[in-house]
Write an enzyme that holds these catalytic residues in place. Structure first.
Site, mmCIF file in Angstrom:
data_model
loop_
_atom_site.group_PDB
_atom_site.id
_atom_site.type_symbol
_atom_site.label_atom_id
_atom_site.label_comp_id
_atom_site.label_asym_id
_atom_site.label_seq_id
_atom_site.Cartn_x
_atom_site.Cartn_y
_atom_site.Cartn_z
ATOM 1 N N LYS A 137 -8.386 9.394 -16.694
ATOM 2 C CA LYS A 137 -7.855 10.160 -17.837
ATOM 3 C C LYS A 137 -6.962 9.276 -18.701
ATOM 4 O O LYS A 137 -6.100 8.551 -18.180
ATOM 5 C CB LYS A 137 -7.043 11.362 -17.348
ATOM 6 C CG LYS A 137 -7.892 12.401 -16.652
ATOM 7 C CD LYS A 137 -7.126 13.700 -16.472
ATOM 8 C CE LYS A 137 -8.021 14.734 -15.825
ATOM 9 N NZ LYS A 137 -7.628 15.060 -14.451
ATOM 10 N N THR A 176 -13.713 -7.255 0.322
ATOM 11 C CA THR A 176 -12.807 -6.166 0.695
ATOM 12 C C THR A 176 -13.675 -5.036 1.271
ATOM 13 O O THR A 176 -14.903 -5.076 1.166
ATOM 14 C CB THR A 176 -12.028 -5.634 -0.529
ATOM 15 O OG1 THR A 176 -12.849 -4.724 -1.255
ATOM 16 C CG2 THR A 176 -11.577 -6.760 -1.441
ATOM 17 N N GLU A 177 -13.030 -4.017 1.841
ATOM 18 C CA GLU A 177 -13.792 -2.871 2.365
ATOM 19 C C GLU A 177 -14.623 -2.206 1.256
ATOM 20 O O GLU A 177 -15.808 -1.935 1.419
ATOM 21 C CB GLU A 177 -12.849 -1.822 2.963
ATOM 22 C CG GLU A 177 -12.600 -1.996 4.436
ATOM 23 C CD GLU A 177 -11.186 -2.506 4.706
ATOM 24 O OE1 GLU A 177 -10.412 -2.691 3.747
ATOM 25 O OE2 GLU A 177 -10.876 -2.736 5.893
ATOM 26 N N GLU A 229 0.862 -1.187 0.000
ATOM 27 C CA GLU A 229 0.000 0.000 0.000
ATOM 28 C C GLU A 229 0.891 1.227 0.000
ATOM 29 O O GLU A 229 1.878 1.275 0.721
ATOM 30 C CB GLU A 229 -0.904 -0.047 1.243
ATOM 31 C CG GLU A 229 -1.691 1.206 1.537
ATOM 32 C CD GLU A 229 -2.569 1.667 0.366
ATOM 33 O OE1 GLU A 229 -3.356 0.875 -0.176
ATOM 34 O OE2 GLU A 229 -2.442 2.857 0.000
ATOM 35 N N ASP A 239 -7.303 1.960 -8.164
ATOM 36 C CA ASP A 239 -7.648 3.315 -8.622
ATOM 37 C C ASP A 239 -7.893 3.313 -10.131
ATOM 38 O O ASP A 239 -7.086 2.767 -10.888
ATOM 39 C CB ASP A 239 -6.504 4.287 -8.302
ATOM 40 C CG ASP A 239 -6.271 4.416 -6.799
ATOM 41 O OD1 ASP A 239 -7.023 3.794 -6.031
ATOM 42 O OD2 ASP A 239 -5.335 5.128 -6.401
ATOM 43 N N ASP A 265 -15.683 -2.601 -9.263
ATOM 44 C CA ASP A 265 -17.064 -2.312 -9.683
ATOM 45 C C ASP A 265 -17.044 -1.317 -10.848
ATOM 46 O O ASP A 265 -18.098 -0.918 -11.323
ATOM 47 C CB ASP A 265 -17.876 -1.716 -8.523
ATOM 48 C CG ASP A 265 -17.421 -0.310 -8.196
ATOM 49 O OD1 ASP A 265 -16.203 -0.054 -8.242
ATOM 50 O OD2 ASP A 265 -18.278 0.549 -7.922
ATOM 51 N N GLU A 270 -15.538 -3.419 -1.586
ATOM 52 C CA GLU A 270 -16.556 -4.341 -2.108
ATOM 53 C C GLU A 270 -17.806 -4.309 -1.230
ATOM 54 O O GLU A 270 -18.926 -4.231 -1.741
ATOM 55 C CB GLU A 270 -15.966 -5.756 -2.155
ATOM 56 C CG GLU A 270 -16.842 -6.778 -2.840
ATOM 57 C CD GLU A 270 -16.100 -8.098 -3.028
ATOM 58 O OE1 GLU A 270 -14.937 -8.215 -2.584
ATOM 59 O OE2 GLU A 270 -16.688 -9.010 -3.625
HETATM 60 N N1 SAH Z 1 -8.105 -3.030 -1.827
HETATM 61 C C1 SAH Z 1 -8.852 -2.174 -0.892
HETATM 62 C C2 SAH Z 1 -8.628 -0.681 -1.182
HETATM 63 C C3 SAH Z 1 -9.053 -0.223 -2.557
HETATM 64 S S1 SAH Z 1 -8.665 1.507 -2.878
HETATM 65 C C4 SAH Z 1 -10.329 -2.548 -0.978
HETATM 66 O O1 SAH Z 1 -10.728 -3.181 -1.945
HETATM 67 O O2 SAH Z 1 -11.069 -2.187 -0.056
HETATM 68 C C5 SAH Z 1 -7.155 1.309 -3.783
HETATM 69 C C6 SAH Z 1 -5.937 1.306 -2.850
HETATM 70 O O3 SAH Z 1 -4.799 1.045 -3.646
HETATM 71 C C7 SAH Z 1 -5.695 2.626 -2.157
HETATM 72 O O4 SAH Z 1 -5.484 2.411 -0.771
HETATM 73 C C8 SAH Z 1 -4.446 3.186 -2.842
HETATM 74 O O5 SAH Z 1 -3.653 3.976 -1.997
HETATM 75 C C9 SAH Z 1 -3.736 1.918 -3.260
HETATM 76 N N2 SAH Z 1 -2.898 2.073 -4.447
HETATM 77 C C10 SAH Z 1 -3.304 2.551 -5.638
HETATM 78 N N3 SAH Z 1 -2.293 2.584 -6.519
HETATM 79 C C11 SAH Z 1 -1.223 2.083 -5.876
HETATM 80 C C12 SAH Z 1 0.129 1.886 -6.254
HETATM 81 N N4 SAH Z 1 0.556 2.206 -7.477
HETATM 82 N N5 SAH Z 1 0.979 1.373 -5.341
HETATM 83 C C13 SAH Z 1 0.556 1.080 -4.095
HETATM 84 N N6 SAH Z 1 -0.714 1.254 -3.670
HETATM 85 C C14 SAH Z 1 -1.591 1.749 -4.538
#
Ligand code: SAH
Length: 217
Positions: free
Chosen positions: A121, A192-193, A68, A117, A153, A195
């Protein structure tokens, strides 16, 4: 994601024995971190860690590494792990772009990507964790038989990801669904949170499983 600055989170992370600080030093030697040769599964972008903590609890014979980039969310997972002390789970605070500096070729047996994420863009497409740029990085660390399992999603991100797998010369799609919770793949699904939140809102969850193609030599 909306990020709140959590005061002291960097100190908590620095002080935790469950966070690996000089992660590149363990490249090829992750078995020494865990003290055994069990398979290694990683989650990239694990957020607050509900998913990886559940898996670690349920599968003591698999070693888990949660990755993370943000301290403010990682600290929540560390707090939980400090009370549970699962011996098969540790964390790295890092940017996933550098993942091939941390694991040796074939050292990772599975990669989970959950609700990554979307980077909507076009000019940021390479930052998406399922872009061919990232698939190339995964190729450098994943065992030949290893799978990448991705849930989201976000239909645009999912369609993009399906397309990237098709474009990538070394990857193939094993299975996919546009509605995980009404599909055969829901069996054994660990939430996951994100989800939990999206399912409550009524969003369909997409899921795919991919692996590398074996080339004849
Ligand atoms: N997997 C969790 C959080 C999803 S949000 C869930 O499903 O509940 C996406 C998470 O990925 C965020 O906490 C973000 O900080 C992390 N993240 C996104 N791109 C990343 C990267 N390149 N390297 C490390 N962490 C990343």
């Amino acid at each position: 994601m909306r990020l709140r600055n959590v005061p002291g989170s960097r100190d908590v992370i620095a002080g935790s024995r469950f966070t690996i600080k000089n992660e590149t030093e363990y490249k090829g030697k992750w078995n020494t971190v865990f003290g055994n040769d069990h398979p290694i599964h990683i989650e990239i972008g694990m957020g607050k860690g509900q998913f990886i903590l559940t898996l670690a609890r349920e599968n003591p014979d698999i070693n888990y590494v949660g990755i993370e980039k943000y301290s403010s969310v990682l600290v929540r997972a560390i707090e939980k792990q400090e009370t549970e002390e699962l011996s098969n789970l540790c964390f790295i605070r890092m940017e996933a772009e550098n993942i091939a500096d941390v694991f040796e070729e074939g050292e990772v047996d599975r990669i989970y990507l959950n609700f990554s994420d979307p980077w909507p863009k076009d000019r940021h497409a390479k930052r998406r964790l399922t872009s061919t740029a990232f698939l190339e990085r995964y190729e450098r660390i994943l065992a030949k038989e290893g799978h990448v399992i991705f849930k989201t999603d976000n239909r645009d991100l999912f369609d993009f990801s399906l397309d990237q797998v098709e474009q990538a010369p070394d990857w193939k799609l094993l299975n996919s669904t546009f509605d995980l919770h009404h599909s055969e793949y829901v069996e054994g699904n660990v939430m996951t949170e994100y989800e939990t939140r999206f399912v409550e809102k009524g969003n369909a969850i997409c899921r795919m499983e991919i692996m590398q193609i074996e080339h004849e030599t």
